[in-house]
Design a protein around this motif. Structure first.
Motif, PDB file in Angstrom:
ATOM      1  N   ALA A 185      -8.916   1.395  14.687  1.00 60.24           N
ATOM      2  CA  ALA A 185      -7.492   1.603  14.476  1.00 60.24           C
ATOM      3  C   ALA A 185      -7.432   2.507  13.319  1.00 60.24           C
ATOM      4  CB  ALA A 185      -6.483   0.479  14.266  1.00 60.24           C
ATOM      5  N   GLY A 186      -8.439   3.167  13.024  1.00 57.96           N
ATOM      6  CA  GLY A 186      -8.544   4.288  11.937  1.00 57.96           C
ATOM      7  C   GLY A 186      -7.491   5.387  12.006  1.00 57.96           C
ATOM      8  N   ASP A 187      -7.154   5.513  13.270  1.00 57.54           N
ATOM      9  CA  ASP A 187      -6.170   6.793  13.304  1.00 57.54           C
ATOM     10  C   ASP A 187      -4.741   6.526  12.652  1.00 57.54           C
ATOM     11  OD1 ASP A 187      -8.336   8.225  14.467  1.00 57.54           O
ATOM     12  OD2 ASP A 187      -7.800   7.627  16.340  1.00 57.54           O
ATOM     13  N   ASP A 188      -4.583   5.039  12.825  1.00 57.87           N
ATOM     14  CA  ASP A 188      -2.891   4.551  12.391  1.00 57.87           C
ATOM     15  C   ASP A 188      -2.859   4.604  10.814  1.00 57.87           C
ATOM     16  OD1 ASP A 188      -2.577   4.443  15.040  1.00 57.87           O
ATOM     17  OD2 ASP A 188      -2.908   2.141  15.033  1.00 57.87           O
ATOM     18  N   TYR A 189      -4.073   4.838  10.101  1.00 59.08           N
ATOM     19  CA  TYR A 189      -3.865   4.341   8.837  1.00 59.08           C
ATOM     20  C   TYR A 189      -3.494   5.772   7.858  1.00 59.08           C
ATOM     21  CZ  TYR A 189      -5.366  -0.190   8.266  1.00 59.08           C
ATOM     22  OH  TYR A 189      -5.545  -1.517   8.195  1.00 59.08           O
ATOM     23  N   PRO A 190      -3.422   6.966   8.392  1.00 61.26           N
ATOM     24  CA  PRO A 190      -3.049   7.932   7.833  1.00 61.26           C
ATOM     25  C   PRO A 190      -1.394   7.825   7.505  1.00 61.26           C
ATOM     26  CG  PRO A 190      -4.545   8.843   9.362  1.00 61.26           C
ATOM     27  CD  PRO A 190      -4.348   7.631   9.358  1.00 61.26           C
ATOM     28  N   ARG A 191      -0.739   7.052   8.120  1.00 57.29           N
ATOM     29  CA  ARG A 191       0.856   6.774   8.223  1.00 57.29           C
ATOM     30  C   ARG A 191       1.204   5.576   7.209  1.00 57.29           C
ATOM     31  NH1 ARG A 191       0.301   7.570  13.746  1.00 57.29           N
ATOM     32  NH2 ARG A 191       0.276   5.278  14.150  1.00 57.29           N
ATOM     33  N   ILE A 192       0.112   4.932   6.471  1.00 57.39           N
ATOM     34  CA  ILE A 192       0.218   3.967   5.795  1.00 57.39           C
ATOM     35  C   ILE A 192       0.868   4.372   4.440  1.00 57.39           C
ATOM     36  CG2 ILE A 192      -0.797   2.076   4.632  1.00 57.39           C
ATOM     37  CD1 ILE A 192      -2.400   1.390   6.980  1.00 57.39           C
ATOM     38  N   ARG A 193       1.595   3.855   3.761  1.00 50.09           N
ATOM     39  CA  ARG A 193       2.146   3.861   2.488  1.00 50.09           C
ATOM     40  C   ARG A 193       2.473   2.611   1.897  1.00 50.09           C
ATOM     41  NH1 ARG A 193       6.743   6.045   1.000  1.00 50.09           N
ATOM     42  NH2 ARG A 193       6.112   7.322  -0.628  1.00 50.09           N
ATOM     43  N   VAL A 194       1.609   2.352   0.557  1.00 53.06           N
ATOM     44  CA  VAL A 194       1.767   0.832  -0.052  1.00 53.06           C
ATOM     45  C   VAL A 194       2.340   1.321  -1.217  1.00 53.06           C
ATOM     46  CG1 VAL A 194       0.217  -0.880  -0.632  1.00 53.06           C
ATOM     47  CG2 VAL A 194      -0.346   0.078   1.361  1.00 53.06           C
ATOM     48  N   SER A 195       3.423   0.335  -1.688  1.00 52.07           N
ATOM     49  CA  SER A 195       3.945   0.425  -2.791  1.00 52.07           C
ATOM     50  C   SER A 195       3.223  -0.246  -4.035  1.00 52.07           C
ATOM     51  CB  SER A 195       5.541  -0.237  -2.798  1.00 52.07           C
ATOM     52  OG  SER A 195       5.951  -0.191  -4.135  1.00 52.07           O
ATOM     53  N   VAL A 196       3.099   0.466  -5.181  1.00 52.17           N
ATOM     54  CA  VAL A 196       2.487  -0.001  -6.268  1.00 52.17           C
ATOM     55  C   VAL A 196       3.766  -0.188  -7.583  1.00 52.17           C
ATOM     56  CG1 VAL A 196       0.144   0.628  -5.775  1.00 52.17           C
ATOM     57  CG2 VAL A 196       1.756   2.183  -7.090  1.00 52.17           C
ATOM     58  N   ASP A 197       4.769   0.089  -7.009  1.00 56.55           N
ATOM     59  CA  ASP A 197       5.709   0.034  -8.171  1.00 56.55           C
ATOM     60  C   ASP A 197       6.121  -1.546  -8.605  1.00 56.55           C
ATOM     61  OD1 ASP A 197       8.077   0.322  -9.849  1.00 56.55           O
ATOM     62  OD2 ASP A 197       9.327   1.061  -8.408  1.00 56.55           O
ATOM     63  N   PRO A 198       5.820  -1.729  -9.803  1.00 57.27           N
ATOM     64  CA  PRO A 198       6.069  -3.092 -10.407  1.00 57.27           C
ATOM     65  C   PRO A 198       7.615  -3.587 -10.096  1.00 57.27           C
ATOM     66  CG  PRO A 198       5.051  -1.900 -12.028  1.00 57.27           C
ATOM     67  CD  PRO A 198       5.557  -0.797 -10.992  1.00 57.27           C
ATOM     68  N   SER A 199       8.416  -2.769 -10.050  1.00 62.18           N
ATOM     69  CA  SER A 199       9.965  -3.199  -9.704  1.00 62.18           C
ATOM     70  C   SER A 199      10.297  -3.299  -8.465  1.00 62.18           C
ATOM     71  CB  SER A 199      10.672  -2.054 -10.541  1.00 62.18           C
ATOM     72  OG  SER A 199      10.615  -0.773  -9.523  1.00 62.18           O
ATOM     73  N   ASN A 200       9.394  -2.873  -7.433  1.00 59.30           N
ATOM     74  CA  ASN A 200       9.399  -3.084  -5.926  1.00 59.30           C
ATOM     75  C   ASN A 200       8.982  -4.519  -5.590  1.00 59.30           C
ATOM     76  OD1 ASN A 200       9.504  -2.607  -3.207  1.00 59.30           O
ATOM     77  ND2 ASN A 200       8.827  -0.731  -3.069  1.00 59.30           N
ATOM     78  N   PRO A 201       9.892  -5.207  -4.772  1.00 59.25           N
ATOM     79  CA  PRO A 201       9.121  -6.477  -4.451  1.00 59.25           C
ATOM     80  C   PRO A 201       8.060  -6.473  -3.289  1.00 59.25           C
ATOM     81  CG  PRO A 201      11.607  -6.621  -4.299  1.00 59.25           C
ATOM     82  CD  PRO A 201      10.938  -5.002  -4.827  1.00 59.25           C
ATOM     83  N   GLU A 202       8.080  -5.330  -2.933  1.00 57.78           N
ATOM     84  CA  GLU A 202       6.910  -5.024  -2.042  1.00 57.78           C
ATOM     85  C   GLU A 202       5.489  -4.679  -2.404  1.00 57.78           C
ATOM     86  OE1 GLU A 202       7.917  -2.117   1.025  1.00 57.78           O
ATOM     87  OE2 GLU A 202       9.649  -3.235   1.672  1.00 57.78           O
ATOM     88  N   SER A 203       5.593  -4.631  -3.733  1.00 57.68           N
ATOM     89  CA  SER A 203       4.390  -4.083  -4.512  1.00 57.68           C
ATOM     90  C   SER A 203       3.592  -5.564  -4.956  1.00 57.68           C
ATOM     91  CB  SER A 203       4.754  -3.137  -5.642  1.00 57.68           C
ATOM     92  OG  SER A 203       5.350  -2.215  -5.281  1.00 57.68           O
ATOM     93  N   ALA A 204       3.831  -6.605  -4.618  1.00 55.71           N
ATOM     94  CA  ALA A 204       3.159  -7.798  -5.042  1.00 55.71           C
ATOM     95  C   ALA A 204       1.847  -8.004  -4.429  1.00 55.71           C
ATOM     96  CB  ALA A 204       4.171  -9.011  -5.030  1.00 55.71           C
ATOM     97  N   GLY A 205       1.336  -6.929  -3.618  1.00 60.00           N
ATOM     98  CA  GLY A 205       0.169  -7.146  -2.751  1.00 60.00           C
ATOM     99  C   GLY A 205      -1.152  -6.833  -3.498  1.00 60.00           C
ATOM    100  N   PHE A 206      -2.071  -6.748  -2.837  1.00 63.07           N
ATOM    101  CA  PHE A 206      -3.428  -6.701  -3.304  1.00 63.07           C
ATOM    102  C   PHE A 206      -3.874  -5.235  -3.973  1.00 63.07           C
ATOM    103  CE2 PHE A 206      -3.404  -9.900  -0.343  1.00 63.07           C
ATOM    104  CZ  PHE A 206      -3.707 -11.188  -1.051  1.00 63.07           C
ATOM    105  N   ALA A 207      -3.206  -4.255  -3.208  1.00 58.34           N
ATOM    106  CA  ALA A 207      -3.406  -2.813  -3.694  1.00 58.34           C
ATOM    107  C   ALA A 207      -2.750  -2.657  -5.047  1.00 58.34           C
ATOM    108  CB  ALA A 207      -2.944  -1.882  -2.751  1.00 58.34           C
ATOM    109  N   ALA A 208      -1.574  -3.032  -5.301  1.00 56.57           N
ATOM    110  CA  ALA A 208      -0.962  -3.086  -6.541  1.00 56.57           C
ATOM    111  C   ALA A 208      -1.690  -3.649  -7.649  1.00 56.57           C
ATOM    112  CB  ALA A 208       0.468  -3.558  -6.548  1.00 56.57           C
ATOM    113  N   ALA A 209      -2.125  -4.789  -7.030  1.00 59.94           N
ATOM    114  CA  ALA A 209      -3.110  -5.961  -8.274  1.00 59.94           C
ATOM    115  C   ALA A 209      -4.477  -4.967  -8.395  1.00 59.94           C
ATOM    116  CB  ALA A 209      -3.414  -6.964  -7.760  1.00 59.94           C
ATOM    117  N   ALA A 210      -5.134  -4.451  -7.532  1.00 61.19           N
ATOM    118  CA  ALA A 210      -6.204  -3.866  -7.948  1.00 61.19           C
ATOM    119  C   ALA A 210      -5.925  -2.500  -8.924  1.00 61.19           C
ATOM    120  CB  ALA A 210      -7.024  -3.004  -6.383  1.00 61.19           C
TER     121      ALA A 210
END
Length: 995
Positions: free
Chosen positions: A154-179
């Motif tokens: 499914a590598g073709d789907d990943y160019p569309r992925i955007r992951v938030s790392v904004d500390p003020s964004n609730p969606e940023s509590a993931g592992f990417a932001a932690a890293a």
């Protein structure tokens, strides 16, 4: 951050029953059977089928046996499972070492981020058996990670992925932001068991991933993205594998840092190349020579213009920094070397001369120090430019500021400076010095009868004779007009001054020929002795002037020493001032009137009232002698009001006799009168008391007075204009008018000063100024009046220039009231101006050889031209003032002047006249140069071919006709544009005032 082999294991288990071996499943079945057996025994005991003691024994035996069997089976499974796991981990590690090797190879060979990311993800999937690998980087905001590269399922789907790392964004509590924020890898060994990834469970099942590892990527000290790897099973990322992956992530970060450094280096190299190119372009386009040198002063770079500026090789200068000194003028070399050696900081700004191909040039060389840390001199940069023209201009300006342009003698400023030095020097010695002030006798007569050109020749001859008589240490100067002054330095006695003074006057009294006239430029002189007769330049010159006037009174062509008794003149001035105070009460003042004449019709259109003083003993006193006294003592205010009242009453008298010209009478108003607090009221009251119509009175105010306090004067003039009085500016052109103020003043006329009119037909500058004044008057809708018109040529010139009115001796001197009344009653006028305007067909031929003039007339007798001739170059400008000349043909060599010089003056005064020159010599260098400069249209060689002469003149007249046609069309076009544009603002303002 943890060590590379450490990680945060968030969830997961070591085994999975679903994937257990058969042996293990068998053991589990046995355990289940044992449980069933135990339950059966307990039931038998309960039903009393067997004794409880026997059943318990049997049950214990069974359990023990099963336990032993199970332990044996478990041991064999654990051993087998560990061996399998070790083999699998070893293989996986080998694969990841291969992936790490390919990663390192990619780091070495990748030139862009994208290529590196592709290689790393590909190595992880192809060699490390990663199910899915992708890399994301922070966007410009630094708040989102955007996928850049993905490989695997499914590598073709990943160019569309955007992951938030904004500390003020609730969606940023993931592992990417932690890293990103913690700088540590994040391990999830069972995605399906991790509640924070619940929304990704379905996607994970579809893609076939069970575990995840997220590693931060850095450029230098800055986190820029993440490397995310997915395993196909739970527990995929062991500690050992995580350590290898940390090495991979660190290698990628190292590669990213290197790429950034490489890009920075490439950018720096490009910037350096661009800077070098700009530097090269700059040094080739700047007008000067740019150079650099080391701290030791040795030149290491010089621009290419050095060769053309100094005439030496730039390469040779770089090899030997002293080479340029060989081009420096020998008189400047020592000074230049001293300045360079004295400049320990490398900063130099000096001017010197160089010699290039025998020609001397001035160079300005400036250097600037470039310092490093601690102020240490690192580099010297400099700029050298040629300033020859500037030096020549400075010398010319210096000469103009300190020397008389006509004679080349010292002017007043330089004379005062040298006189001051002489005074100081005399004070320090026992010697004496003298000042001789000379004024030419009857010089005005020469100007009036022979013209100013000959007058200038006289002044030049006087200067030459004075210089020849004096010693090297003496100074001779032309102070103004026909006034000269001589400093006789270092005399033994005052008698020496008398000897030199007599010799100077004898030299000047000798005749010399000028254009056929025998002239005797005699002079009168006054002598003051330094320091006996004064200790300042002003006092010495004033006393010498006083002595000079005593010499003139003594019969001229002689000299007088200053004597204290000469102060009697000052006493006489005081006496005259006292007499002036009583003159008004004694009715000693009277008015004369000078007519103003229309330049075209010749009719009298106005009068100017002029004050005269009838002294009981001295008769009529010149206004020059008493009006300055009236100004100084303030008597001009009551006297000026008397003049205005008398003129108003005379206007009434002439009006009643129907003799008053339509322009009425003009009266001069003094600056002192306008300084009075109620100036406007007093002047208006005088006019009102006379009962005359204010529109018949014109007040003349000098330009200097008008501009002295423009804002204050504007209010006074407006008050005068409001009652109907007409206003004009007298002596216009001699002051410093501001056109911005001029257009605001409610004026009716501009009067052109007589100093411009006097030489209007011979002096190009006076002619241009006069035309400019007339043009200003027309543009402001003002009448123009010329003063001091004495010749028909002056009148013709002014009429052609568009001047409206004239006054001067050509028509009449100032007249008494009785004579003026008789003149008005007789209706006498000047006669209509009859200036020949056949310029399109008029040829003026100038040659001192009368036979040439006759030959030209015969040659052109059938060409239809009107031909004017003169053998006297001095008459040319007078003829052109009274005749419109289309073409002028002048001989190149004539007594007293050259054809080129004559035509140059013609061009200045009459630029529309086409100019041709003829010469009997084939060497017409001056004429050729004049042609190239546009001063001469064509050159004709004597003896000429008749056909060529006729052809040349036809071309000249055609050229004139074409120019006239262009001017006519231009005038029509301007009229059309003015019609289209409507009235100008000034016209609108005047129309509004009229309405």
């Amino acid at each position: 951050m943890k060590s590379p082999v450490q990680s945060d294991v968030l969830s997961g288990s070591d085994v999975s029953i679903g994937r257990a071996s058969p042996t293990l499943r068998f053991a589990v079945a046995l355990l289940a059977g044992a449980g069933t057996l135990s339950a059966g025994v307990l039931w038998l005991i309960h039903r009393d089928v067997v004794p409880a003691e026997s059943a318990v024994v049997v049950l214990l035996v069974v359990v023990v046996g099963l336990t032993v069997s199970l332990v044996r089976l478990r041991g064999r499974y654990v051993v087998a499972s560990a061996a399998t796991q070790l083999a699998r981990d070893a293989s996986r590690h080998r694969d990841f070492y291969a992936a790490l090797s390919h990663t390192n190879r990619a780091i070495l060979h990748s030139t862009t981020r994208e290529a590196l990311f592709e290689a790393v993800c590909g190595a992880a999937v192809d060699y490390g058996h990663i199910r899915l690998a992708w890399i994301g980087t922070l966007d410009e905001t630094g708040l989102w990670i955007e996928s850049r590269t993905a490989r695997g399922g499914a590598g073709d789907d990943y160019p569309r992925i955007r992951v938030s790392v904004d500390p003020s964004n609730p969606e940023s509590a993931g592992f990417a932001a932690a890293a990103i924020h913690q700088g540590r890898c994040q391990i999830v060994n069972d995605i399906l068991a991790e509640p924070r990834l619940t929304r990704w469970h379905q996607d994970a099942r579809m893609v076939g991933v069970r575990s995840m590892a997220v590693f931060p990527l850095r450029e230098g000290d800055r986190a820029i993205g993440i490397l995310t790897l997915h395993g196909h099973e739970a527990g995929f990322f062991t500690d050992a594998l995580t350590g290898l992956l940390w090495e991979m992530a660190d290698a990628v970060s190292y590669g990213l840092t290197n790429l950034r450094h490489a890009a920075a280096q490439a950018s720096a190299r490009q910037a350096l190349a661009d800077s070098d190119e700009k530097f090269r372009q700059l040094t080739t386009t700047i007008p000067g020579v740019f150079w650099t040198a080391g701290a030791d002063g040795r030149v290491n770079y010089v621009s290419a213009r050095y060769a053309s500026l100094v005439g030496r090789s730039p390469e040779r200068l770089v090899r030997d920094w002293r080479d340029w000194l060989r081009a420096v003028h020998r008189d400047d070399r020592l000074q230049v070397l001293q300045q360079i050696r004295a400049a320990t900081d490398g900063i130099v700004d000096h001017e010197f001369r160089v010699v290039v191909d025998g020609a001397v040039r001035w160079i300005r060389n400036r250097s600037f120090a470039v310092t490093g840390a601690g102020g240490r001199l690192m580099l010297i940069t400099g700029m050298a430019e040629e300033i020859t023209e500037r030096k020549q201009n400075e010398e010319q300006l210096e000469r103009m500021a300190r020397y008389d342009q006509l004679t080349g003698l010292s002017n007043r400023a330089l004379f005062y400076d040298r006189l001051q030095h002489t005074i100081v020097r005399v004070r320090r010695s026992d010697r004496v010095a003298a000042l001789v002030f000379l004024d030419l006798d009857h010089f005005k007569r020469i100007n009036d009868t022979l013209g100013h050109a000959i007058g200038d020749r006289v002044l030049q001859e006087v200067a030459t004779r004075l210089q020849k008589r004096l010693r090297a240490g003496d100074t001779v100067a032309r102070l103004s007009g026909d006034e000269f002054a001589v400093i006789l330095a270092d005399l033994a006695t005052a008698d020496d001054a008398a000897t030199v003074g007599r010799a100077l006057l004898d030299d000047l009294d000798k005749a010399f020929l000028c254009e056929g006239h025998e002239l005797f430029p005699s002079a009168s002189a006054g002598i003051t002795v330094i320091p006996a007769d004064g200790d300042t330049p002003e006092v010495l010159l004033k006393n010498a002037d006083t002595a000079m006037y005593r010499a003139k009174e003594a019969g001229r062509n002689t000299f007088r020493f200053f004597e204290p008794v000469m102060h009697a003149r000052a006493l006489e001035r005081m006496s005259m001032e006292g007499q002036l105070r009583r003159a008004l009460d004694r009715d000693e003042f009277l008015l004369h009137y000078q007519p103003k004449v229309d330049l075209i019709s010749g009719a009298v259109v106005g009068m100017e009232a002029l004050l005269r003083w009838r002294h009981p003993e001295r008769g009529l006193v010149s206004p020059v002698d008493f009006i300055p006294l009236l100004e100084d003592n303030g008597l001009i205010v009551p006297v000026g009001e008397w003049v205005l009242g008398q003129a108003c009453r005379q206007a009434m008298a002439w009006r009643q006799e129907d003799l008053l010209p339509e322009g009425g009478i003009s009266v001069n108003v003094s600056g002192r009168q306008l300084q009075e607090p109620d100036a406007a009221h007093r002047l208006v009251q005088v006019v009102a008391d006379s009962g005359v119509d204010p529109r018949l009175i014109e007040l003349e105010i000098t330009e200097t007075v008008l501009m002295r306090n423009a804002d204050h004067t504007e209010g006074i003039l407006q008050a005068l204009k409001d009652v109907g009085l007409r206003l004009s500016i007298d002596d216009f052109g001699t002051g410093y008018s501001s056109l911005a103020y001029l257009k605001r003043f409610p004026l009716d006329a501009l009067k052109i000063d007589r100093s411009f009119v006097r030489d209007i037909t011979t002096d190009a500058e006076d002619a241009l100024i006069t035309r400019a004044i007339i043009s200003i008057a027309k543009s402001l809708r003002l009448a123009s009046v010329a003063e001091g018109v004495e010749t028909d040529a002056q009148r013709a010139f002014l009429a052609a220039a568009g001047c409206d009115v004239m006054q001067g001796y050509l028509f009449s001197r100032p007249l008494t009231t009785e004579d003026c009344t008789a003149m008005l009653a007789a209706g006498r006028g000047l006669g209509r101006a009859e200036r020949d305007t056949a310029g399109a067909h008029t040829l003026l031929v100038v040659d001192d050889d009368v036979s040439i003039l006759s030959l030209v007339q015969r040659t052109l007798r059938h060409e239809g031209y009107r031909i004017l001739t003169t053998a006297d170059p001095g008459q040319v400008l007078e003829l052109m003032a009274t005749h419109e000349v289309g073409v002028i043909l002048a001989d190149h060599r004539m007594p007293g002047t050259s054809g080129v010089e004559l035509l140059r003056r013609v061009r200045s005064l009459y630029p529309d006249t086409v100019r041709l020159i003829m010469s009997g010599s084939a060497d017409g260098t001056a004429a050729t140069e004049a042609i190239n400069q546009g001063e001469v249209y064509k050159f004709i060689l004597k003896p000429w071919d008749n056909t060529e002469l006729r052809s040349a003149l036809r071309d000249a007249f055609s050229h004139r006709a074409l120019r006239d046609e262009n001017l006519t069309l231009k005038g029509r076009l301007q009229q059309l544009e003015a019609t289209i544009a409507g009235p100008r603002p000034l016209e609108q303002a005047r129309l509004s005032d009229a309405l």
